[in-house]
Write a protein that holds these residues in place. Sequence first.
Motif, PDB file in Angstrom:
ATOM      1  N   ILE A  89     -54.453  33.993 184.887  1.00  0.00           N
ATOM      2  CA  ILE A  89     -55.610  34.707 185.430  1.00  0.00           C
ATOM      3  C   ILE A  89     -55.746  36.086 184.798  1.00  0.00           C
ATOM      4  CG2 ILE A  89     -56.509  35.788 187.535  1.00  0.00           C
ATOM      5  CD1 ILE A  89     -55.400  33.345 189.063  1.00  0.00           C
ATOM      6  N   ALA A  90     -54.630  36.740 184.538  1.00  0.00           N
ATOM      7  CA  ALA A  90     -54.671  38.080 183.958  1.00  0.00           C
ATOM      8  C   ALA A  90     -55.040  38.069 182.481  1.00  0.00           C
ATOM      9  CB  ALA A  90     -53.322  38.773 184.148  1.00  0.00           C
ATOM     10  N   ILE A  91     -54.530  37.107 181.729  1.00  0.00           N
ATOM     11  CA  ILE A  91     -54.733  37.087 180.283  1.00  0.00           C
ATOM     12  C   ILE A  91     -55.913  36.201 179.871  1.00  0.00           C
ATOM     13  CG2 ILE A  91     -53.645  36.416 178.096  1.00  0.00           C
ATOM     14  CD1 ILE A  91     -51.009  37.296 179.272  1.00  0.00           C
ATOM     15  N   GLY A  92     -56.220  35.190 180.675  1.00  0.00           N
ATOM     16  CA  GLY A  92     -57.259  34.225 180.335  1.00  0.00           C
ATOM     17  C   GLY A  92     -58.600  34.826 179.932  1.00  0.00           C
ATOM     18  N   PRO A  93     -59.196  35.724 180.737  1.00  0.00           N
ATOM     19  CA  PRO A  93     -60.486  36.301 180.344  1.00  0.00           C
ATOM     20  C   PRO A  93     -60.434  37.059 179.024  1.00  0.00           C
ATOM     21  CG  PRO A  93     -60.073  36.694 182.667  1.00  0.00           C
ATOM     22  CD  PRO A  93     -58.813  36.122 182.081  1.00  0.00           C
ATOM     23  N   ASN A  94     -59.350  37.777 178.773  1.00  0.00           N
ATOM     24  CA  ASN A  94     -59.216  38.498 177.507  1.00  0.00           C
ATOM     25  C   ASN A  94     -59.120  37.520 176.327  1.00  0.00           C
ATOM     26  OD1 ASN A  94     -59.239  41.035 178.734  1.00  0.00           O
ATOM     27  ND2 ASN A  94     -57.041  40.894 179.155  1.00  0.00           N
ATOM     28  N   ALA A  95     -58.313  36.481 176.501  1.00  0.00           N
ATOM     29  CA  ALA A  95     -58.178  35.489 175.437  1.00  0.00           C
ATOM     30  C   ALA A  95     -59.517  34.800 175.179  1.00  0.00           C
ATOM     31  CB  ALA A  95     -57.106  34.463 175.813  1.00  0.00           C
ATOM     32  N   ILE A  98     -61.762  37.123 173.172  1.00  0.00           N
ATOM     33  CA  ILE A  98     -61.325  37.225 171.779  1.00  0.00           C
ATOM     34  C   ILE A  98     -61.755  35.990 170.994  1.00  0.00           C
ATOM     35  CG2 ILE A  98     -59.275  37.212 170.302  1.00  0.00           C
ATOM     36  CD1 ILE A  98     -57.969  39.060 172.420  1.00  0.00           C
ATOM     37  N   VAL A  99     -61.589  34.809 171.590  1.00  0.00           N
ATOM     38  CA  VAL A  99     -61.977  33.568 170.909  1.00  0.00           C
ATOM     39  C   VAL A  99     -63.493  33.517 170.714  1.00  0.00           C
ATOM     40  CG1 VAL A  99     -62.083  31.061 171.186  1.00  0.00           C
ATOM     41  CG2 VAL A  99     -59.958  32.279 171.668  1.00  0.00           C
ATOM     42  N   VAL A 100     -64.253  33.882 171.725  1.00  0.00           N
ATOM     43  CA  VAL A 100     -65.709  33.823 171.634  1.00  0.00           C
ATOM     44  C   VAL A 100     -66.238  34.856 170.647  1.00  0.00           C
ATOM     45  CG1 VAL A 100     -67.839  34.228 172.937  1.00  0.00           C
ATOM     46  CG2 VAL A 100     -66.016  32.872 173.920  1.00  0.00           C
ATOM     47  N   THR A 101     -65.637  36.006 170.598  1.00  0.00           N
ATOM     48  CA  THR A 101     -66.096  37.065 169.700  1.00  0.00           C
ATOM     49  C   THR A 101     -65.608  36.789 168.306  1.00  0.00           C
ATOM     50  OG1 THR A 101     -65.910  38.627 171.518  1.00  0.00           O
ATOM     51  CG2 THR A 101     -66.132  39.537 169.348  1.00  0.00           C
TER      52      THR A 101
END
Length: 101
Positions: A89-95, A98-101
């Motif tokens: 939950i903590a890292i998922g949105p950041n990852a 990064i993948v989408v960008t």
Amino acid sequence: MGWYSIYGTGITIQAVEAREDGRVEFSTWFTVLWVPSIPLKSWSAIYGGESPADGISDESHLFSDLQRVPHIWSRHLATYLWSVLIVVIAIGPNAFMIVVT
């Protein structure tokens, strides 16, 4: 007992549970960045309250009359799975960003 960690890496106390007789049961874990990785020992003790912070360690609980108890593997599995869920939950949105960008 010497439980010590720096920034969540080291030996920490996890899954403190109260019993009806006034004692608490808990396990010590080897943790990496606050994520429990390996259960070390399980204990039963009388909770003595919080200890004063010394500014260096994150030890904040006092226990007396420590007694070793057998591991409760279902509790260990639950502790580990909850910690992995929190990391996701903590890292998922950041990852994802990064993948989408």
